[in-house]
Design a protein around this motif. Structure first.
Motif, PDB file in Angstrom:
ATOM      1  N   ARG A   1      24.022 -12.217  99.451  1.00 16.47           N
ATOM      2  CA  ARG A   1      24.753 -13.122 100.340  1.00 16.47           C
ATOM      3  C   ARG A   1      23.938 -14.387 100.532  1.00 16.47           C
ATOM      4  O   ARG A   1      22.753 -14.338 100.857  1.00 16.47           O
ATOM      5  CB  ARG A   1      25.011 -12.465 101.697  1.00 16.47           C
ATOM      6  CG  ARG A   1      25.711 -13.401 102.685  1.00 16.47           C
ATOM      7  CD  ARG A   1      25.781 -12.829 104.074  1.00 16.47           C
ATOM      8  NE  ARG A   1      25.919 -13.912 105.056  1.00 16.47           N
ATOM      9  CZ  ARG A   1      25.634 -13.802 106.319  1.00 16.47           C
ATOM     10  NH1 ARG A   1      25.168 -12.667 106.789  1.00 16.47           N
ATOM     11  NH2 ARG A   1      25.783 -14.831 107.129  1.00 16.47           N
ATOM     12  N   ALA A   2      24.568 -15.524 100.310  1.00 19.57           N
ATOM     13  CA  ALA A   2      23.918 -16.804 100.553  1.00 19.57           C
ATOM     14  C   ALA A   2      24.013 -17.125 102.040  1.00 19.57           C
ATOM     15  O   ALA A   2      25.063 -16.954 102.667  1.00 19.57           O
ATOM     16  CB  ALA A   2      24.591 -17.903  99.735  1.00 19.57           C
ATOM     17  N   VAL A   3      22.895 -17.563 102.611  1.00 14.81           N
ATOM     18  CA  VAL A   3      22.890 -17.968 104.015  1.00 14.81           C
ATOM     19  C   VAL A   3      22.405 -19.412 104.094  1.00 14.81           C
ATOM     20  O   VAL A   3      21.645 -19.880 103.243  1.00 14.81           O
ATOM     21  CB  VAL A   3      21.981 -17.068 104.884  1.00 14.81           C
ATOM     22  CG1 VAL A   3      22.551 -15.674 104.989  1.00 14.81           C
ATOM     23  CG2 VAL A   3      20.562 -17.032 104.330  1.00 14.81           C
ATOM     24  N   ALA A   4      22.851 -20.120 105.110  1.00 15.72           N
ATOM     25  CA  ALA A   4      22.483 -21.518 105.309  1.00 15.72           C
ATOM     26  C   ALA A   4      22.119 -21.741 106.762  1.00 15.72           C
ATOM     27  O   ALA A   4      22.538 -20.994 107.654  1.00 15.72           O
ATOM     28  CB  ALA A   4      23.633 -22.439 104.897  1.00 15.72           C
ATOM     29  N   ASP A   5      21.336 -22.773 107.001  1.00 17.80           N
ATOM     30  CA  ASP A   5      21.027 -23.195 108.362  1.00 17.80           C
ATOM     31  C   ASP A   5      22.314 -23.726 108.986  1.00 17.80           C
ATOM     32  O   ASP A   5      22.815 -24.780 108.579  1.00 17.80           O
ATOM     33  CB  ASP A   5      19.953 -24.289 108.319  1.00 17.80           C
ATOM     34  CG  ASP A   5      19.600 -24.822 109.692  1.00 17.80           C
ATOM     35  OD1 ASP A   5      20.288 -24.504 110.677  1.00 17.80           O
ATOM     36  OD2 ASP A   5      18.613 -25.585 109.776  1.00 17.80           O
ATOM     37  N   PRO A   6      22.890 -23.019 109.962  1.00 19.10           N
ATOM     38  CA  PRO A   6      24.187 -23.443 110.496  1.00 19.10           C
ATOM     39  C   PRO A   6      24.119 -24.728 111.320  1.00 19.10           C
ATOM     40  O   PRO A   6      25.150 -25.342 111.580  1.00 19.10           O
ATOM     41  CB  PRO A   6      24.618 -22.261 111.362  1.00 19.10           C
ATOM     42  CG  PRO A   6      23.327 -21.641 111.798  1.00 19.10           C
ATOM     43  CD  PRO A   6      22.394 -21.808 110.626  1.00 19.10           C
ATOM     44  N   LEU A   7      22.909 -25.150 111.724  1.00 21.59           N
ATOM     45  CA  LEU A   7      22.802 -26.392 112.474  1.00 21.59           C
ATOM     46  C   LEU A   7      23.106 -27.597 111.586  1.00 21.59           C
ATOM     47  O   LEU A   7      23.628 -28.605 112.061  1.00 21.59           O
ATOM     48  CB  LEU A   7      21.409 -26.532 113.083  1.00 21.59           C
ATOM     49  CG  LEU A   7      21.160 -25.903 114.466  1.00 21.59           C
ATOM     50  CD1 LEU A   7      21.976 -26.585 115.534  1.00 21.59           C
ATOM     51  CD2 LEU A   7      21.419 -24.427 114.448  1.00 21.59           C
ATOM     52  N   CYS A   8      22.794 -27.484 110.273  1.00 15.79           N
ATOM     53  CA  CYS A   8      23.022 -28.621 109.383  1.00 15.79           C
ATOM     54  C   CYS A   8      24.024 -28.333 108.269  1.00 15.79           C
ATOM     55  O   CYS A   8      24.465 -29.259 107.586  1.00 15.79           O
ATOM     56  CB  CYS A   8      21.707 -29.117 108.780  1.00 15.79           C
ATOM     57  SG  CYS A   8      20.691 -27.823 108.028  1.00 15.79           S
TER      58      CYS A   8
ATOM     59  N   GLU B   1      14.263 -13.985 108.723  1.00 15.36           N
ATOM     60  CA  GLU B   1      14.747 -14.352 107.393  1.00 15.36           C
ATOM     61  C   GLU B   1      16.263 -14.519 107.354  1.00 15.36           C
ATOM     62  O   GLU B   1      16.789 -15.217 106.482  1.00 15.36           O
ATOM     63  CB  GLU B   1      14.341 -13.292 106.360  1.00 15.36           C
ATOM     64  CG  GLU B   1      12.862 -13.269 106.024  1.00 15.36           C
ATOM     65  CD  GLU B   1      12.021 -12.548 107.061  1.00 15.36           C
ATOM     66  OE1 GLU B   1      10.793 -12.503 106.893  1.00 15.36           O
ATOM     67  OE2 GLU B   1      12.605 -12.023 108.045  1.00 15.36           O
ATOM     68  N   ARG B   2      16.966 -13.904 108.295  1.00 12.58           N
ATOM     69  CA  ARG B   2      18.429 -13.999 108.312  1.00 12.58           C
ATOM     70  C   ARG B   2      18.900 -15.361 108.813  1.00 12.58           C
ATOM     71  O   ARG B   2      20.092 -15.667 108.692  1.00 12.58           O
ATOM     72  CB  ARG B   2      19.009 -12.878 109.191  1.00 12.58           C
ATOM     73  CG  ARG B   2      18.815 -11.476 108.644  1.00 12.58           C
ATOM     74  CD  ARG B   2      19.744 -11.201 107.465  1.00 12.58           C
ATOM     75  NE  ARG B   2      21.134 -11.110 107.871  1.00 12.58           N
ATOM     76  CZ  ARG B   2      21.737  -9.986 108.246  1.00 12.58           C
ATOM     77  NH1 ARG B   2      21.053  -8.841 108.241  1.00 12.58           N
ATOM     78  NH2 ARG B   2      23.003  -9.998 108.581  1.00 12.58           N
ATOM     79  N   CYS B   3      17.984 -16.164 109.344  1.00  8.49           N
ATOM     80  CA  CYS B   3      18.370 -17.479 109.880  1.00  8.49           C
ATOM     81  C   CYS B   3      17.483 -18.562 109.267  1.00  8.49           C
ATOM     82  O   CYS B   3      16.340 -18.756 109.694  1.00  8.49           O
ATOM     83  CB  CYS B   3      18.244 -17.506 111.398  1.00  8.49           C
ATOM     84  SG  CYS B   3      18.675 -19.131 112.111  1.00  8.49           S
ATOM     85  N   PRO B   4      17.974 -19.302 108.280  1.00  6.62           N
ATOM     86  CA  PRO B   4      17.167 -20.344 107.653  1.00  6.62           C
ATOM     87  C   PRO B   4      16.671 -21.416 108.629  1.00  6.62           C
ATOM     88  O   PRO B   4      15.661 -22.066 108.348  1.00  6.62           O
ATOM     89  CB  PRO B   4      18.125 -20.953 106.616  1.00  6.62           C
ATOM     90  CG  PRO B   4      19.062 -19.841 106.276  1.00  6.62           C
ATOM     91  CD  PRO B   4      19.257 -19.109 107.574  1.00  6.62           C
ATOM     92  N   HIS B   5      17.325 -21.577 109.757  1.00  7.67           N
ATOM     93  CA  HIS B   5      16.901 -22.604 110.711  1.00  7.67           C
ATOM     94  C   HIS B   5      15.472 -22.373 111.205  1.00  7.67           C
ATOM     95  O   HIS B   5      14.786 -23.330 111.571  1.00  7.67           O
ATOM     96  CB  HIS B   5      17.853 -22.643 111.912  1.00  7.67           C
ATOM     97  CG  HIS B   5      17.621 -23.814 112.818  1.00  7.67           C
ATOM     98  ND1 HIS B   5      17.877 -25.114 112.436  1.00  7.67           N
ATOM     99  CD2 HIS B   5      17.140 -23.885 114.085  1.00  7.67           C
ATOM    100  CE1 HIS B   5      17.571 -25.937 113.430  1.00  7.67           C
ATOM    101  NE2 HIS B   5      17.116 -25.226 114.437  1.00  7.67           N
ATOM    102  N   PHE B   6      15.031 -21.116 111.179  1.00  2.20           N
ATOM    103  CA  PHE B   6      13.686 -20.798 111.657  1.00  2.20           C
ATOM    104  C   PHE B   6      12.667 -20.681 110.520  1.00  2.20           C
ATOM    105  O   PHE B   6      11.550 -20.221 110.751  1.00  2.20           O
ATOM    106  CB  PHE B   6      13.717 -19.476 112.432  1.00  2.20           C
ATOM    107  CG  PHE B   6      14.612 -19.496 113.635  1.00  2.20           C
ATOM    108  CD1 PHE B   6      14.518 -20.505 114.591  1.00  2.20           C
ATOM    109  CD2 PHE B   6      15.566 -18.504 113.817  1.00  2.20           C
ATOM    110  CE1 PHE B   6      15.345 -20.520 115.697  1.00  2.20           C
ATOM    111  CE2 PHE B   6      16.406 -18.516 114.928  1.00  2.20           C
ATOM    112  CZ  PHE B   6      16.296 -19.534 115.871  1.00  2.20           C
ATOM    113  N   ARG B   7      13.035 -21.115 109.301  1.00  2.00           N
ATOM    114  CA  ARG B   7      12.191 -20.815 108.141  1.00  2.00           C
ATOM    115  C   ARG B   7      11.703 -22.057 107.388  1.00  2.00           C
ATOM    116  O   ARG B   7      11.296 -21.959 106.237  1.00  2.00           O
ATOM    117  CB  ARG B   7      12.963 -19.917 107.181  1.00  2.00           C
ATOM    118  CG  ARG B   7      13.416 -18.593 107.780  1.00  2.00           C
ATOM    119  CD  ARG B   7      12.316 -17.585 107.813  1.00  2.00           C
ATOM    120  NE  ARG B   7      11.935 -17.216 106.438  1.00  2.00           N
ATOM    121  CZ  ARG B   7      10.847 -16.528 106.143  1.00  2.00           C
ATOM    122  NH1 ARG B   7      10.012 -16.163 107.109  1.00  2.00           N
ATOM    123  NH2 ARG B   7      10.572 -16.219 104.894  1.00  2.00           N
TER     124      ARG B   7
END
Length: 364
Positions: free
Chosen positions: A208-215, A237-243
């Protein structure tokens, strides 16, 4: 528009929207009473993200890596956080709320105040702006209202991570388009923005592709995962915004800023052309993107001057096209120049056609 006018203008905006704006901190580093300002060549302002204060983890990492990258540049550096109210992730995920607008406007006012006081004391100082998460929105707000050459010419570079104002796909554009901010054209060549996405490991449920939902708000599940990760219910790791730090985003931001700022300032040298001709050269390098005018150049004894347009740039050298605009009969109209930084902080200037020319450029 001057910075003092900007601060007054922000105040008028706050009254129009009915926002409660805190008084800007009086000291760039701590918010305490003003201290004597020590002028630098480049001053770094960092705006933290959600759930953070001071620089925050990501902006602090950009500053540390940028400072390290600039250690041999010959430029003096310092930094301060933009002091504005801390927000929670849940608050930022509701971009229409007055609380969000208050925090962002407070941050923009504070940045204007901090930069204005430094500018009043340090006329030759240039500024780097870095924002992560809501801090990126703060910088957007400041730059949009500061859309005048007098202000934006002082900004050497801008780096944004996890920007809610990311064009078209950011959470502001998606959920509150009336609050979307477009950066001024005059600053875009000195600005870079990163929005992180990647594939999660296959744990038997398919990739599953995940993206930073803020941007990049493309899948509402990314919002739910970020909320859960923020409160320890899921791995970060499930939230790119913190990575951004762990995946190299902060390093890329620092490298970008170093690349566009390490050459900024005034350079002088003596050009040796052919076997015996020598003449002085003066360069005022302001920086910019490939294809943009990045410097002015003057050859006083030859009575000609012009511009440098950036052709290419790497960590080892940059190439510019010199275009003479004054005194065209005294100098070759267009030549390509290669500039290579040396360990001692000088720049090696090299022209190979139509005639070989060499110079060592020094700051000042």
């Amino acid at each position: 528009m001057t910075l003092r006018k900007l601060t007054a203008y922000f105040g008028a905006i706050s009254l129009f929207f009915g926002l409660t704006i805190q008084s800007p901190a009086t000291d760039a580093h701590s918010g305490s009473s003003p201290q004597a300002i020590e002028c630098k060549d480049i001053f770094f302002f960092g705006a933290h993200g959600v759930e953070q204060e001071g620089f925050g983890l990501e902006v602090a990492d950009v500053w540390n890596k940028y400072k390290q990258s600039m250690s041999n540049s010959g430029l003096t550096l310092d930094a301060a956080p933009v002091n504005y109210p801390k927000q929670t992730l849940l608050q930022l995920l509701k971009p229409r709320t007055n609380r969000n607008l208050e925090a962002v406007t407070n941050g923009a006012i504070t940045l204007s105040d901090q930069l204005s006081r430094r500018r009043a004391e340090c006329g030759d100082e240039r500024y780097v702006l870095v924002g992560y998460s809501q801090g990126a929105w703060v910088i957007h707000k400041f730059l949009a209202i500061a859309d005048s050459t007098a202000v934006l010419d002082w900004i050497a570079g801008v780096a944004l991570l996890g920007d809610p104002q990311f064009p078209e796909t950011g959470i502001v554009a998606e959920l509150a388009p009336s609050y979307a901010i477009t950066l001024p054209d005059s600053i875009k060549g000195r600005t870079e923005s990163w929005c992180l996405s990647y594939d999660l490991p296959d744990l038997g449920l398919g990739r599953r592709a995940v993206a930073d939902p803020l941007c990049q708000l493309r899948d509402r599940r990314d919002i739910a995962d970020c909320i859960a990760a923020n409160y320890g219910k899921l791995p970060k790791e499930r939230c790119p915004h913190f990575r951004y730090k762990e995946t190299g985003g902060t390093n890329r931001a620092a490298e970008f800023l170093a690349a566009i700022t390490k050459y900024q300032g005034t350079w002088r040298g003596s050009v040796k052309q052919g076997e015996s001709d020598t003449y002085p050269v003066k360069v005022n390098y302001k920086g910019g993107a490939i294809g943009e005018t990045v410097a002015t150049v003057e050859y006083p004894t030859l009575e000609c001057s012009g511009n440098w347009v950036l052709v290419s740039q790497t960590g080892q050298a940059l190439e510019v096209k010199e275009q003479i605009t004054e005194g065209k009969s005294n100098c070759v109209g267009v030549v390509t120049i290669t500039l290579t930084p040396s360990a001692d902080g000088t720049l090696q200037y090299a022209v190979d056609s139509p005639e070989r020319a060499r110079a060592t450029l020094r700051r000042g």
